[in-house]
Motif scaffolding. Structure first.
Motif, PDB file in Angstrom:
ATOM      1  N   VAL A  66       3.438   0.046   0.487  1.00  0.00           N
ATOM      2  CA  VAL A  66       4.240  -0.529   1.573  1.00  0.00           C
ATOM      3  C   VAL A  66       3.331  -1.175   2.623  1.00  0.00           C
ATOM      4  O   VAL A  66       3.660  -2.222   3.191  1.00  0.00           O
ATOM      5  N   ALA A  67       2.180  -0.572   2.878  1.00  0.00           N
ATOM      6  CA  ALA A  67       1.230  -1.152   3.828  1.00  0.00           C
ATOM      7  C   ALA A  67       0.801  -2.542   3.369  1.00  0.00           C
ATOM      8  O   ALA A  67       0.699  -3.479   4.169  1.00  0.00           O
ATOM      9  N   ARG A  68       0.561  -2.692   2.057  1.00  0.00           N
ATOM     10  CA  ARG A  68       0.176  -4.002   1.528  1.00  0.00           C
ATOM     11  C   ARG A  68       1.312  -5.012   1.658  1.00  0.00           C
ATOM     12  O   ARG A  68       1.092  -6.173   1.982  1.00  0.00           O
ATOM     13  N   PHE A  69       2.531  -4.566   1.397  1.00  0.00           N
ATOM     14  CA  PHE A  69       3.677  -5.479   1.482  1.00  0.00           C
ATOM     15  C   PHE A  69       3.800  -6.081   2.880  1.00  0.00           C
ATOM     16  O   PHE A  69       4.125  -7.255   3.040  1.00  0.00           O
ATOM     17  N   PHE A  70       3.553  -5.247   3.905  1.00  0.00           N
ATOM     18  CA  PHE A  70       3.740  -5.695   5.290  1.00  0.00           C
ATOM     19  C   PHE A  70       2.443  -6.167   5.951  1.00  0.00           C
ATOM     20  O   PHE A  70       2.470  -6.647   7.085  1.00  0.00           O
ATOM     21  N   GLY A  71       1.321  -5.986   5.260  1.00  0.00           N
ATOM     22  CA  GLY A  71       0.049  -6.404   5.827  1.00  0.00           C
ATOM     23  C   GLY A  71      -0.408  -5.551   6.987  1.00  0.00           C
ATOM     24  O   GLY A  71      -0.983  -6.051   7.961  1.00  0.00           O
ATOM     25  N   ILE A 120      12.717  -2.355   1.434  1.00  0.00           N
ATOM     26  CA  ILE A 120      11.376  -2.388   0.866  1.00  0.00           C
ATOM     27  C   ILE A 120      11.351  -3.299  -0.362  1.00  0.00           C
ATOM     28  O   ILE A 120      10.348  -3.959  -0.636  1.00  0.00           O
ATOM     29  N   ARG A 121      12.473  -3.367  -1.078  1.00  0.00           N
ATOM     30  CA  ARG A 121      12.550  -4.284  -2.223  1.00  0.00           C
ATOM     31  C   ARG A 121      12.336  -5.724  -1.775  1.00  0.00           C
ATOM     32  O   ARG A 121      11.593  -6.486  -2.414  1.00  0.00           O
ATOM     33  N   GLU A 122      12.968  -6.096  -0.668  1.00  0.00           N
ATOM     34  CA  GLU A 122      12.812  -7.460  -0.160  1.00  0.00           C
ATOM     35  C   GLU A 122      11.368  -7.714   0.267  1.00  0.00           C
ATOM     36  O   GLU A 122      10.808  -8.785  -0.006  1.00  0.00           O
ATOM     37  N   ALA A 123      10.751  -6.725   0.936  1.00  0.00           N
ATOM     38  CA  ALA A 123       9.355  -6.873   1.368  1.00  0.00           C
ATOM     39  C   ALA A 123       8.433  -7.016   0.163  1.00  0.00           C
ATOM     40  O   ALA A 123       7.493  -7.824   0.171  1.00  0.00           O
ATOM     41  N   ALA A 124       8.701  -6.244  -0.907  1.00  0.00           N
ATOM     42  CA  ALA A 124       7.883  -6.318  -2.124  1.00  0.00           C
ATOM     43  C   ALA A 124       8.010  -7.684  -2.778  1.00  0.00           C
ATOM     44  O   ALA A 124       7.014  -8.263  -3.262  1.00  0.00           O
ATOM     45  N   GLU A 125       9.231  -8.218  -2.800  1.00  0.00           N
ATOM     46  CA  GLU A 125       9.451  -9.529  -3.412  1.00  0.00           C
ATOM     47  C   GLU A 125       8.719 -10.627  -2.645  1.00  0.00           C
ATOM     48  O   GLU A 125       8.117 -11.520  -3.240  1.00  0.00           O
ATOM     49  N   ILE A 126       8.763 -10.550  -1.312  1.00  0.00           N
ATOM     50  CA  ILE A 126       8.056 -11.537  -0.486  1.00  0.00           C
ATOM     51  C   ILE A 126       6.555 -11.434  -0.716  1.00  0.00           C
ATOM     52  O   ILE A 126       5.849 -12.443  -0.860  1.00  0.00           O
ATOM     53  N   THR A 179       5.628 -12.875  -4.112  1.00  0.00           N
ATOM     54  CA  THR A 179       5.710 -14.344  -4.082  1.00  0.00           C
ATOM     55  C   THR A 179       4.478 -14.932  -3.407  1.00  0.00           C
ATOM     56  O   THR A 179       3.862 -15.880  -3.916  1.00  0.00           O
ATOM     57  N   ASN A 180       4.105 -14.357  -2.267  1.00  0.00           N
ATOM     58  CA  ASN A 180       2.920 -14.842  -1.555  1.00  0.00           C
ATOM     59  C   ASN A 180       1.651 -14.587  -2.353  1.00  0.00           C
ATOM     60  O   ASN A 180       0.712 -15.386  -2.324  1.00  0.00           O
ATOM     61  N   LYS A 181       1.620 -13.471  -3.066  1.00  0.00           N
ATOM     62  CA  LYS A 181       0.443 -13.134  -3.866  1.00  0.00           C
ATOM     63  C   LYS A 181       0.227 -14.160  -4.977  1.00  0.00           C
ATOM     64  O   LYS A 181      -0.893 -14.562  -5.278  1.00  0.00           O
ATOM     65  N   LYS A 182       1.340 -14.580  -5.588  1.00  0.00           N
ATOM     66  CA  LYS A 182       1.233 -15.588  -6.650  1.00  0.00           C
ATOM     67  C   LYS A 182       0.722 -16.905  -6.097  1.00  0.00           C
ATOM     68  O   LYS A 182      -0.026 -17.624  -6.744  1.00  0.00           O
ATOM     69  N   ARG A 183       1.145 -17.203  -4.862  1.00  0.00           N
ATOM     70  CA  ARG A 183       0.722 -18.473  -4.264  1.00  0.00           C
ATOM     71  C   ARG A 183      -0.759 -18.462  -3.904  1.00  0.00           C
ATOM     72  O   ARG A 183      -1.449 -19.454  -4.002  1.00  0.00           O
ATOM     73  N   THR A 184      -1.237 -17.306  -3.419  1.00  0.00           N
ATOM     74  CA  THR A 184      -2.617 -17.234  -2.924  1.00  0.00           C
ATOM     75  C   THR A 184      -3.589 -16.590  -3.907  1.00  0.00           C
ATOM     76  O   THR A 184      -4.791 -16.578  -3.678  1.00  0.00           O
ATOM     77  N   SER A 185      -3.041 -16.031  -5.010  1.00  0.00           N
ATOM     78  CA  SER A 185      -3.868 -15.369  -6.035  1.00  0.00           C
ATOM     79  C   SER A 185      -4.693 -14.226  -5.468  1.00  0.00           C
ATOM     80  O   SER A 185      -5.833 -13.979  -5.870  1.00  0.00           O
ATOM     81  N   VAL A 186      -4.132 -13.530  -4.478  1.00  0.00           N
ATOM     82  CA  VAL A 186      -4.828 -12.381  -3.889  1.00  0.00           C
ATOM     83  C   VAL A 186      -4.673 -11.174  -4.799  1.00  0.00           C
ATOM     84  O   VAL A 186      -3.583 -10.842  -5.228  1.00  0.00           O
ATOM     85  N   ARG A 187      -5.758 -10.514  -5.088  1.00  0.00           N
ATOM     86  CA  ARG A 187      -5.708  -9.325  -5.936  1.00  0.00           C
ATOM     87  C   ARG A 187      -5.379  -8.088  -5.105  1.00  0.00           C
ATOM     88  O   ARG A 187      -5.873  -7.949  -3.988  1.00  0.00           O
TER      89      ARG A 187
END
Length: 228
Positions: free
Chosen positions: A101-106, A151-157, A160-168
């Protein structure tokens, strides 16, 4: 978990539709109490099924119930909704850790723990056998401005951002390093370890110091959990 075939689903929904009519006489005598019962059911749906609550809450109105017929129709809507959720195939709830969850919200893990303490994350149970809280995707986060997100919505966002930025995603080792960096930040800010600084301060802590104290404690506990 019980599994249902199509015929059983039909029977369950039919029963949900029929039960309110069978309680007609009781509702006639106990109208006020029945309304309280329906309000409890509505709260249960809101707490356990946040993704579908808007759909059902658009159809019900518990504020203006007058007649037995009104009570019966509203109870029927609630029961049918609960049955449909209960018999739905493939309804598997994902469970996340505080680190997820910390990763989802930064934010840091300590911040997520603070949210839990302040009831900003609801629908979460922390059991003794788990080092970290197990947070279902149906849990809801309420921001400081009152905005609500599952939390599902936060995970989806996040995905999506991870795919755009290719962050591992962080490995456990990297996450531990992040926690240690956070602790070092506080040690530099206050000139020493927690036990020798804020934890020993005799004067009343300012609101900012109290927040730092709480987060610092959470960070130390998270590091301890990783090392166990």
């Amino acid at each position: 978990m019980f599994m249902f075939n199509p015929d059983q689903v039909e029977v369950a929904i039919s029963e949900a539709q029929s039960i309110p009519a069978l309680l007609g006489k009781h509702m006639e005598q106990e109208g006020k109490n029945t309304k309280i019962f329906l309000m409890a059911l509505a709260n249960y749906i809101e707490k356990t099924s946040p993704l579908s609550k808007d759909e059902i809450f658009e159809k019900i109105n518990l504020e203006d119930l007058q007649s037995t017929s009104d009570l019966s129709s509203q109870m029927q809507l609630l029961l049918v909704h609960m049955v449909k959720v209960g018999v739905e195939d493939g309804l598997v709830t994902k469970i996340y850790t505080t680190g997820d969850v910390a990763r989802f919200f930064g934010v840091t893990v300590a911040t997520v723990n603070n949210w839990l303490s302040l009831k900003r994350l609801t629908g979460v149970e922390k059991e003794a056998r788990y080092k970290q809280a197990r947070i279902p995707e149906t849990a809801t986060y309420t921001s400081a401005t009152g905005d609500v997100m599952t939390i599902r919505e936060a995970a989806e966002i996040y995905m999506t951002n991870k795919k755009r930025t290719s962050v591992r995603p962080l490995t456990p080792s990297q996450e531990l390093q992040e926690l240690l960096h956070e602790i070092i930040f506080f040690e530099k800010k206050y000139g020493g370890e927690l036990k020798n600084t804020l934890a020993q301060k005799m004067e009343k802590l300012t609101p900012a110091e109290q927040r730092d104290l709480n987060e610092w404690k959470h960070l130390l506990q998270e590091v301890e959990d990783y090392r166990v």
